[in-house]
Design a protein around this motif. Structure first.
Motif, mmCIF file in Angstrom:
data_model
loop_
_atom_site.group_PDB
_atom_site.id
_atom_site.type_symbol
_atom_site.label_atom_id
_atom_site.label_comp_id
_atom_site.label_asym_id
_atom_site.label_seq_id
_atom_site.Cartn_x
_atom_site.Cartn_y
_atom_site.Cartn_z
ATOM 1 N N ASN A 157 0.830 -1.200 0.000
ATOM 2 C CA ASN A 157 0.000 0.000 0.000
ATOM 3 C C ASN A 157 0.869 1.257 0.000
ATOM 4 O O ASN A 157 0.610 2.206 -0.745
ATOM 5 C CB ASN A 157 -0.937 -0.022 1.201
ATOM 6 C CG ASN A 157 -2.000 1.031 1.131
ATOM 7 O OD1 ASN A 157 -2.196 1.665 0.105
ATOM 8 N ND2 ASN A 157 -2.688 1.243 2.240
ATOM 9 N N ILE A 158 1.886 1.281 0.828
ATOM 10 C CA ILE A 158 2.798 2.428 0.888
ATOM 11 C C ILE A 158 3.564 2.564 -0.424
ATOM 12 O O ILE A 158 3.745 3.675 -0.939
ATOM 13 C CB ILE A 158 3.758 2.288 2.081
ATOM 14 C CG1 ILE A 158 2.992 2.422 3.389
ATOM 15 C CG2 ILE A 158 4.879 3.309 2.010
ATOM 16 C CD1 ILE A 158 3.794 2.097 4.614
ATOM 17 N N SER B 18 1.142 3.913 -3.110
ATOM 18 C CA SER B 18 0.845 5.325 -2.835
ATOM 19 C C SER B 18 2.032 6.215 -3.187
ATOM 20 O O SER B 18 1.852 7.305 -3.739
ATOM 21 C CB SER B 18 0.481 5.507 -1.363
ATOM 22 O OG SER B 18 -0.711 4.842 -1.053
ATOM 23 N N LEU C 146 2.243 6.546 -7.022
ATOM 24 C CA LEU C 146 1.206 7.442 -7.531
ATOM 25 C C LEU C 146 1.513 8.903 -7.205
ATOM 26 O O LEU C 146 1.333 9.786 -8.037
ATOM 27 C CB LEU C 146 -0.160 7.046 -6.974
ATOM 28 C CG LEU C 146 -0.740 5.733 -7.507
ATOM 29 C CD1 LEU C 146 -2.021 5.389 -6.774
ATOM 30 C CD2 LEU C 146 -0.968 5.812 -8.996
ATOM 31 N N LEU C 147 1.978 9.161 -5.994
ATOM 32 C CA LEU C 147 2.336 10.532 -5.618
ATOM 33 C C LEU C 147 3.527 11.030 -6.432
ATOM 34 O O LEU C 147 3.550 12.181 -6.879
ATOM 35 C CB LEU C 147 2.640 10.608 -4.124
ATOM 36 C CG LEU C 147 2.890 11.994 -3.556
ATOM 37 C CD1 LEU C 147 1.640 12.862 -3.716
ATOM 38 C CD2 LEU C 147 3.259 11.901 -2.092
#
Length: 91
Positions: A6-7, A10, A13-14
């Motif tokens: 998940n990290i 994320s 994507l960031l």
């Protein structure tokens, strides 16, 4: 393991968002020779509009792009017509 993935996703994507903003800034500066920080404001407005579509309208965030992108295109044209057309020197 799920938290790590998940990290990782994320972060990717960031980083993609940061890359798009920086490419836009470089493109605008390379062509017009003006640093346009207002582009970041339009990205922020698009992110808020996507969040609103996902939270209030129940549209998935990836499908909200098809609603928000044309909306932001129209907003950009309106701002260009109202603000930028008045900045040009008269001929």
């Amino acid at each position: 393991m799920e938290t790590f993935l998940n990290i990782l996703i994320s972060g990717i994507l960031l980083g993609g968002i940061y890359a798009l903003v920086s490419i836009g800034l470089n493109l605008i500066f390379g062509v017009v020779r003006i640093v346009n920080f207002a582009q970041g404001e339009f990205v922020m407005l698009a992110m808020y509009a996507t969040f609103f579509c996902a939270a209030k309208l129940g549209v998935g965030p990836y499908f909200a792009v098809f609603l928000v992108a044309p909306l932001m295109f129209v907003v950009g044209i309106v701002v260009q017509r109202l603000v930028c057309s008045r900045c040009r020197p008269s001929r």
